[in-house]
Design a protein around this motif. Structure first.
Motif, PDB file in Angstrom:
ATOM      1  N   PHE A 108       0.834  -1.198   0.000  1.00  0.00           N
ATOM      2  CA  PHE A 108       0.000   0.000   0.000  1.00  0.00           C
ATOM      3  C   PHE A 108       0.870   1.250   0.000  1.00  0.00           C
ATOM      4  CE2 PHE A 108      -2.466  -3.327   2.221  1.00  0.00           C
ATOM      5  CZ  PHE A 108      -3.567  -3.380   1.367  1.00  0.00           C
ATOM      6  N   PRO A 109       0.288   2.401  -0.390  1.00  0.00           N
ATOM      7  CA  PRO A 109       1.065   3.650  -0.372  1.00  0.00           C
ATOM      8  C   PRO A 109       1.622   3.935   1.016  1.00  0.00           C
ATOM      9  CG  PRO A 109      -1.019   3.942  -1.526  1.00  0.00           C
ATOM     10  CD  PRO A 109      -1.073   2.595  -0.890  1.00  0.00           C
ATOM     11  N   GLU A 110       2.833   4.479   1.062  1.00  0.00           N
ATOM     12  CA  GLU A 110       3.503   4.761   2.332  1.00  0.00           C
ATOM     13  C   GLU A 110       3.667   6.270   2.522  1.00  0.00           C
ATOM     14  OE1 GLU A 110       7.195   2.696   1.998  1.00  0.00           O
ATOM     15  OE2 GLU A 110       6.289   0.695   2.162  1.00  0.00           O
ATOM     16  N   TYR A 111       3.332   6.738   3.721  1.00  0.00           N
ATOM     17  CA  TYR A 111       3.449   8.162   4.046  1.00  0.00           C
ATOM     18  C   TYR A 111       4.137   8.337   5.391  1.00  0.00           C
ATOM     19  CZ  TYR A 111      -0.128   8.479   0.417  1.00  0.00           C
ATOM     20  OH  TYR A 111      -0.819   8.358  -0.759  1.00  0.00           O
TER      21      TYR A 111
ATOM     22  N   GLN B  51      -0.851   0.218   9.614  1.00  0.00           N
ATOM     23  CA  GLN B  51      -1.713   0.182   8.439  1.00  0.00           C
ATOM     24  C   GLN B  51      -3.010   0.929   8.764  1.00  0.00           C
ATOM     25  OE1 GLN B  51      -3.386  -3.583   6.094  1.00  0.00           O
ATOM     26  NE2 GLN B  51      -1.144  -3.463   6.017  1.00  0.00           N
TER      27      GLN B  51
ATOM     28  N   TYR C 261      -9.830   3.423   1.294  1.00  0.00           N
ATOM     29  CA  TYR C 261      -8.425   3.702   0.968  1.00  0.00           C
ATOM     30  C   TYR C 261      -7.554   3.165   2.079  1.00  0.00           C
ATOM     31  CZ  TYR C 261      -4.187   6.266  -0.317  1.00  0.00           C
ATOM     32  OH  TYR C 261      -2.913   6.598  -0.690  1.00  0.00           O
ATOM     33  N   THR C 262      -6.555   2.371   1.707  1.00  0.00           N
ATOM     34  CA  THR C 262      -5.631   1.795   2.666  1.00  0.00           C
ATOM     35  C   THR C 262      -4.220   2.298   2.378  1.00  0.00           C
ATOM     36  OG1 THR C 262      -6.984  -0.197   2.858  1.00  0.00           O
ATOM     37  CG2 THR C 262      -4.735  -0.346   3.661  1.00  0.00           C
ATOM     38  N   CYS C 263      -3.515   2.659   3.441  1.00  0.00           N
ATOM     39  CA  CYS C 263      -2.140   3.130   3.300  1.00  0.00           C
ATOM     40  C   CYS C 263      -1.377   2.780   4.576  1.00  0.00           C
ATOM     41  CB  CYS C 263      -2.099   4.638   3.053  1.00  0.00           C
ATOM     42  SG  CYS C 263      -2.770   5.634   4.403  1.00  0.00           S
ATOM     43  N   THR C 264      -0.104   3.124   4.610  1.00  0.00           N
ATOM     44  CA  THR C 264       0.690   2.874   5.807  1.00  0.00           C
ATOM     45  C   THR C 264       1.395   4.150   6.239  1.00  0.00           C
ATOM     46  OG1 THR C 264       2.677   2.220   4.584  1.00  0.00           O
ATOM     47  CG2 THR C 264       1.109   0.473   5.137  1.00  0.00           C
TER      48      THR C 264
ATOM     49  N   THR D 201       0.102  14.287  -1.521  1.00  0.00           N
ATOM     50  CA  THR D 201      -0.879  13.493  -2.258  1.00  0.00           C
ATOM     51  C   THR D 201      -2.274  13.849  -1.746  1.00  0.00           C
ATOM     52  OG1 THR D 201       0.688  11.654  -2.485  1.00  0.00           O
ATOM     53  CG2 THR D 201      -1.637  11.172  -2.898  1.00  0.00           C
TER      54      THR D 201
END
Length: 498
Positions: free
Chosen positions: A4-7, A158, A150-153, A105
């Motif tokens: 998943f996208p990483e922030y 997570q 929406y899933t991200c890390t 983003t």
């Protein structure tokens, strides 16, 4: 590496509800604060990766003058009008400035008041409006409109964001049907109004609430999506009694909404609910106990049920058979006298009837308890797997911060629209409610904004945001209030881990 996208940090807001071409149809007030907050988010973590997540109901097409329940051929014009509206244009400019920044983003998640965001033509419009021909800026905008959330890390945590209407039987989206509309628009075909059957919440807003809202702008601030709310609508506008035959199936369809629709992959047909389905709600069940006590207890000689009284009133209203009386302190106006229309609530003043209806609406109210495990919390958390560390919803307009145990946490990002808080002291009796009633019956948003009770503003100054950041090797989630002009550090309300 994560799938998943990483922030390094994310910031989540929801339920902005930009929409309404009339001032009293606009329920978002702190537009300057919101624009400045977006600018503030853009300046966080220089050189890092920062996401701003708009978690549903960003625009509100149900407040717009569209034909039918969904803007199809009107979608582009409707969204353009909202973006160019002087009330909201500074917010869109702030979003445009945000996506021009390196490492930023913007994620836009669909809700139930902005379903047109699922149409590719609308997405292209928004991307072009915000980023123009700048391909790098365009790539910083992402839409999530299939119901998947929406899933991200962030760090080793997570995060899953979803609007929350997916578990609301009033307001669920039929995503496959939305996809079909998008396909129609892409190939230059229109949508017949008869092909689109809206959910119960949309019908309540468009068929019932918007008419009441033209006189009582504040009705939208209570999110009236319970059966007891119907009593409040009837008290405010007796002419709604003429729509009882619409109200009953609308509330009945909430039950039908509990059963997810069989969604077949087709660009042709749209689901239509059975017109012969049994309606499990009656007028008696639509009225709360306090209001119904006034209805059935109004006269000892009338043995009719609330169903009989209301349905007789509806028939009388449709045929114009009601007797015209002079205006008095009972419910009604010279044009539409409540007693002559309905034959019930005799001797009960308008203020007392509204007080009773609001007590029913807000019974066992835990609206502003951020730890309350409401239905959205229960249903969303039950559907999310244990690998998700932070769950973030919106939709209810009620902020939440709940420790789920095991290092897992739940937030609801609240709302940016005006919120009204009715206290027990306000609703205690007719006398205590009278000054509140005078403000409400005035109906104008300006009057609501200026009102104060017990030295407190009637409209709460509460604009909510969620932040999740990596700090000193651990991931921290916060429920915050954006305050002042929005350009400074938000006020922390709750932090996890504590």
């Amino acid at each position: 590496m994560s799938d998943f996208p990483e922030y390094d940090e994310i910031h989540v807001i929801s339920d902005i509800h930009m929409g309404g071409n009339k001032v009293d149809f606009q329920i978002l007030r702190e537009t300057k604060r919101l624009a400045n907050y977006i600018g503030w988010v853009g300046q966080q973590r220089p050189g890092g990766r920062v996401a701003l997540i708009l978690n549903g109901d960003i625009i509100d097409t149900l407040a717009e003058d569209i034909h039918g329940y969904v803007a199809t051929d009107e979608a582009i014009a409707t969204v353009q009008r909202i973006m160019k509206d002087a009330s909201f244009s500074n917010i869109w400019k702030a979003l445009a400035d945000f996506v021009k920044l390196e490492g930023r983003t913007l994620i836009i998640i669909i809700g139930n008041h902005d379903i047109e965001l699922s149409f590719p033509v609308v997405q292209r419009l928004i991307i072009t409006y915000l980023a123009g021909a700048d391909q790098t800026a365009r790539a910083r905008i992402e839409f999530c409109t299939t119901g998947a959330g929406y899933t991200c890390t962030v760090g080793n945590a997570q995060i899953y964001c979803t609007h929350g209407n997916e578990v609301d039987a009033w307001n669920y989206n039929r995503y496959e049907d939305l996809a079909k509309v998008g396909r129609r628009l892409n190939v230059g075909r229109s949508l017949s109004p008869s092909e689109w059957y809206p959910n119960a919440g949309t019908r309540m807003v468009k068929d019932i609430m918007n008419e009441v809202k033209r006189k009582f702008a504040w009705i939208d601030l209570l999110k009236p999506e319970t059966s007891a709310a119907v009593g409040t609508l009837l008290v405010l506008d007796p002419s709604q009694a003429s729509k009882i035959n619409k109200l009953l199936p609308i509330v009945g369809e909430k039950v039908e909404g509990q059963k997810q629709i069989d969604q077949r992959l087709s660009a042709e047909g749209f689901h239509q609910p059975s017109q012969d389905a049994a309606i499990p709600f009656t007028a008696d069940r639509l009225l709360g106990p306090n209001l119904k006590a006034g209805v059935l207890g109004a006269t000892a000689t009338d043995t009719r049920s609330a169903d009989d009284m209301l349905l007789a009133a509806e028939k009388s209203f449709r045929t114009g058979a009601q007797t015209v009386l002079t205006a008095n302190s009972t419910l009604g106006t010279p044009q539409l006298i409540w007693d002559s229309l309905t034959g019930w609530m005799r001797g009960v003043g308008k203020d007392e009837a509204l007080r009773r209806a609001l007590k029913d609406w807000l019974e066992d109210d835990k609206t502003f308890d951020i730890s309350d495990q409401d239905d959205t919390y229960k249903q969303v958390t039950a559907a999310v797997g244990s690998s998700i560390d932070f769950i973030i919803t919106g939709h209810t307009h009620l902020e939440r911060a709940i420790n789920m145990g095991g290092g897992r946490y739940y937030f609801n990002s609240g709302t940016w629209i005006r919120l009204l808080q009715f206290t027990e002291a306000m609703l205690k009796n007719t006398a205590s409610f009278k000054p509140v009633y005078d403000v409400l019956i005035n109906g104008k948003m300006e009057t609501i904004d200026q009102a104060r009770f017990d030295n407190q503003p009637f409209v709460m100054d509460q604009t909510s945001a969620i932040s999740i950041k990596e700090e000193s090797g651990k991931v921290v989630g916060r429920l915050t209030h954006v305050v002042g002009d929005g350009s400074g550090l938000p006020l922390e309300i709750k932090k996890f881990p504590e």
